[in-house]
Design a protein around this motif. Structure first.
Motif, PDB file in Angstrom:
ATOM      1  N   ALA A 164      26.793  40.729  54.791  1.00  0.00           N
ATOM      2  CA  ALA A 164      27.145  39.845  55.904  1.00  0.00           C
ATOM      3  C   ALA A 164      28.493  39.154  55.709  1.00  0.00           C
ATOM      4  N   LEU A 165      29.139  39.393  54.571  1.00  0.00           N
ATOM      5  CA  LEU A 165      30.421  38.747  54.296  1.00  0.00           C
ATOM      6  C   LEU A 165      31.561  39.484  54.988  1.00  0.00           C
ATOM      7  N   ALA A 166      32.603  38.734  55.319  1.00  0.00           N
ATOM      8  CA  ALA A 166      33.830  39.338  55.835  1.00  0.00           C
ATOM      9  C   ALA A 166      34.541  40.075  54.705  1.00  0.00           C
ATOM     10  N   TYR A 167      35.453  40.962  55.088  1.00  0.00           N
ATOM     11  CA  TYR A 167      36.139  41.794  54.098  1.00  0.00           C
ATOM     12  C   TYR A 167      36.875  40.946  53.050  1.00  0.00           C
ATOM     13  N   GLY A 168      37.602  39.941  53.509  1.00  0.00           N
ATOM     14  CA  GLY A 168      38.342  39.096  52.570  1.00  0.00           C
ATOM     15  C   GLY A 168      37.421  38.361  51.614  1.00  0.00           C
ATOM     16  N   GLY A 194      44.182  45.942  53.404  1.00  0.00           N
ATOM     17  CA  GLY A 194      43.312  45.911  54.577  1.00  0.00           C
ATOM     18  C   GLY A 194      43.061  44.536  55.158  1.00  0.00           C
ATOM     19  N   MET A 195      43.746  43.509  54.658  1.00  0.00           N
ATOM     20  CA  MET A 195      43.501  42.144  55.119  1.00  0.00           C
ATOM     21  C   MET A 195      44.421  41.754  56.265  1.00  0.00           C
ATOM     22  N   GLY A 196      43.919  40.853  57.111  1.00  0.00           N
ATOM     23  CA  GLY A 196      44.750  40.218  58.117  1.00  0.00           C
ATOM     24  C   GLY A 196      45.587  39.118  57.491  1.00  0.00           C
ATOM     25  N   THR A 197      46.481  38.551  58.293  1.00  0.00           N
ATOM     26  CA  THR A 197      47.433  37.567  57.774  1.00  0.00           C
ATOM     27  C   THR A 197      46.739  36.369  57.134  1.00  0.00           C
ATOM     28  N   GLU A 198      45.685  35.836  57.774  1.00  0.00           N
ATOM     29  CA  GLU A 198      45.013  34.658  57.230  1.00  0.00           C
ATOM     30  C   GLU A 198      44.366  34.965  55.887  1.00  0.00           C
ATOM     31  N   ASP A 199      43.714  36.120  55.776  1.00  0.00           N
ATOM     32  CA  ASP A 199      43.091  36.496  54.511  1.00  0.00           C
ATOM     33  C   ASP A 199      44.138  36.723  53.433  1.00  0.00           C
ATOM     34  N   VAL A 200      45.280  37.307  53.806  1.00  0.00           N
ATOM     35  CA  VAL A 200      46.354  37.511  52.833  1.00  0.00           C
ATOM     36  C   VAL A 200      46.825  36.174  52.281  1.00  0.00           C
ATOM     37  N   ASP A 201      47.030  35.202  53.163  1.00  0.00           N
ATOM     38  CA  ASP A 201      47.486  33.876  52.718  1.00  0.00           C
ATOM     39  C   ASP A 201      46.464  33.238  51.777  1.00  0.00           C
ATOM     40  N   ARG A 202      45.182  33.353  52.119  1.00  0.00           N
ATOM     41  CA  ARG A 202      44.139  32.784  51.256  1.00  0.00           C
ATOM     42  C   ARG A 202      44.108  33.496  49.904  1.00  0.00           C
ATOM     43  N   THR A 203      44.305  34.808  49.920  1.00  0.00           N
ATOM     44  CA  THR A 203      44.256  35.557  48.667  1.00  0.00           C
ATOM     45  C   THR A 203      45.448  35.239  47.782  1.00  0.00           C
ATOM     46  N   ILE A 204      46.607  35.036  48.372  1.00  0.00           N
ATOM     47  CA  ILE A 204      47.777  34.618  47.579  1.00  0.00           C
ATOM     48  C   ILE A 204      47.460  33.325  46.835  1.00  0.00           C
ATOM     49  N   GLU A 205      46.892  32.349  47.543  1.00  0.00           N
ATOM     50  CA  GLU A 205      46.564  31.071  46.895  1.00  0.00           C
ATOM     51  C   GLU A 205      45.476  31.256  45.847  1.00  0.00           C
ATOM     52  N   LEU A 206      44.519  32.131  46.119  1.00  0.00           N
ATOM     53  CA  LEU A 206      43.449  32.390  45.163  1.00  0.00           C
ATOM     54  C   LEU A 206      43.997  33.020  43.891  1.00  0.00           C
ATOM     55  N   VAL A 207      44.844  34.025  44.030  1.00  0.00           N
ATOM     56  CA  VAL A 207      45.434  34.666  42.851  1.00  0.00           C
ATOM     57  C   VAL A 207      46.284  33.669  42.080  1.00  0.00           C
ATOM     58  N   ARG A 208      47.000  32.823  42.803  1.00  0.00           N
ATOM     59  CA  ARG A 208      47.823  31.813  42.128  1.00  0.00           C
ATOM     60  C   ARG A 208      46.953  30.877  41.295  1.00  0.00           C
ATOM     61  N   LEU A 218      49.452  43.038  38.863  1.00  0.00           N
ATOM     62  CA  LEU A 218      48.943  43.399  40.188  1.00  0.00           C
ATOM     63  C   LEU A 218      49.764  44.511  40.811  1.00  0.00           C
ATOM     64  N   VAL A 219      49.062  45.331  41.577  1.00  0.00           N
ATOM     65  CA  VAL A 219      49.685  46.308  42.458  1.00  0.00           C
ATOM     66  C   VAL A 219      49.452  45.839  43.880  1.00  0.00           C
ATOM     67  N   ASP A 220      50.516  45.780  44.684  1.00  0.00           N
ATOM     68  CA  ASP A 220      50.347  45.434  46.094  1.00  0.00           C
ATOM     69  C   ASP A 220      51.515  45.988  46.877  1.00  0.00           C
ATOM     70  N   HIS A 221      51.220  46.604  48.028  1.00  0.00           N
ATOM     71  CA  HIS A 221      52.279  47.125  48.880  1.00  0.00           C
ATOM     72  C   HIS A 221      52.910  46.034  49.741  1.00  0.00           C
ATOM     73  N   ASN A 222      52.238  44.895  49.852  1.00  0.00           N
ATOM     74  CA  ASN A 222      52.746  43.805  50.680  1.00  0.00           C
ATOM     75  C   ASN A 222      53.787  43.030  49.870  1.00  0.00           C
ATOM     76  N   MET A 223      55.060  43.211  50.225  1.00  0.00           N
ATOM     77  CA  MET A 223      56.122  42.610  49.423  1.00  0.00           C
ATOM     78  C   MET A 223      56.157  41.089  49.564  1.00  0.00           C
ATOM     79  N   ARG A 224      55.575  40.562  50.640  1.00  0.00           N
ATOM     80  CA  ARG A 224      55.456  39.102  50.738  1.00  0.00           C
ATOM     81  C   ARG A 224      54.525  38.579  49.654  1.00  0.00           C
TER      82      ARG A 224
END
Length: 267
Positions: A164-168, A194-208, A218-224
């Motif tokens: 029941a959880l969202a992908y992020g 596969g994440m949307g912008t909001e999930d990407v922002d949350r994941t950046i803060e989580l990884v930080r 980390l490997v990531d294609h998203n250069m931001r």
């Protein structure tokens, strides 16, 4: 170089040389004549976030598989904090303090987030997978389970089935499972894929947050994402290191620009 806030004899900051957390020497993997990783010499400094980037097929995932023991090298060596772990299986490398998340989620939809983390903690060696033990004993890690879920923002969903959880949220849960090993080194394979912008922002803060006090590759294609997190970036092309440096250095490197434009041109 890391600054010691304690100061030196003259009252100024002391510059300390960071240890190398992960090092490869001439690391090579050949699949039926194809050199997926070709003589890679990589140094990941302790406490850094080190990004591996490159066009599709550059060898990033194969390098990850080599570092974590899922693939044995054809030649070359791998060291974790100066200990040679070349060719060791994944469970032994994990016990040396290297944890990994995968690009594709691999969770049990019918189990809750709490149950996933409980299972991860049981596998760390303190009690093993002894499912016949009493609920009291199995519940002795409750505080640690809640701490791990809290770190990734999932405590409100601790008892929700993962299906029941969202992908992020699923990706965040996978990070908590890796954190259950309390690893000094974490390898994150496409944490924002596969994440949307909001999930990407949350994941950046989580990884930080989880990078504090540990080393992250980390490997990531998203250069931001790379630009937001990485202390150092290694660019791979056709299995070799093409360029290395901080984010601004590599993104302005003509060889890197050509490699990415070449990929786009042939897409």
């Amino acid at each position: 170089m890391r600054r010691d806030p304690g100061g030196g004899p003259d009252g100024g900051p002391v510059t300390a040389v960071e240890r190398v957390a992960v090092r490869t020497r001439d690391l090579t993997k050949v699949f039926r004549g194809f050199r997926a990783v070709d003589s890679v010499n990589l140094e990941v400094r302790e406490g850094n976030v080190h990004a591996l980037v490159g066009p599709n097929g550059a060898g990033k995932t194969t390098l990850f598989n080599l570092l974590t023991g899922f693939v044995a090298p054809t030649s070359g060596t791998i060291e974790v904090f100066d200990e040679d772990v070349t060719g060791r299986p994944p469970e032994q490398i994990a016990r040396r303090g290297v944890a990994r998340s995968f690009q594709i989620t691999s969770l049990f939809d019918s189990l809750t987030s709490r149950e996933h983390v409980e299972l991860a903690l049981q596998g760390t060696g303190r009690q093993g997978f002894r499912f016949w033990r009493s609920e009291k004993l199995l519940g002795r890690d409750t505080a640690r389970v809640e701490e791990l879920l809290g770190q990734v923002g999932l405590m409100p969903l601790a008892d929700t089935p993962v299906g029941a959880l969202a992908y992020g949220q699923k990706r965040a849960l996978e990070l908590s499972l890796a954190l259950a090993l309390d690893p000094p080194v974490m390898l994150l394979d496409e944490p924002t894929a596969g994440m949307g912008t909001e999930d990407v922002d949350r994941t950046i803060e989580l990884v930080r947050r989880i990078a504090a006090g540990r080393t992250v590759v980390l490997v990531d294609h998203n250069m931001r994402v790379v630009g937001s997190l990485a202390d150092r970036v290694t660019v791979l092309q056709q299995g070799r290191i093409l360029a290395e440096g901080d984010y601004d250095e590599v993104r302005n490197d003509e060889r890197v620009i050509t490699a990415y434009l070449g990929e786009a041109h042939h897409a």
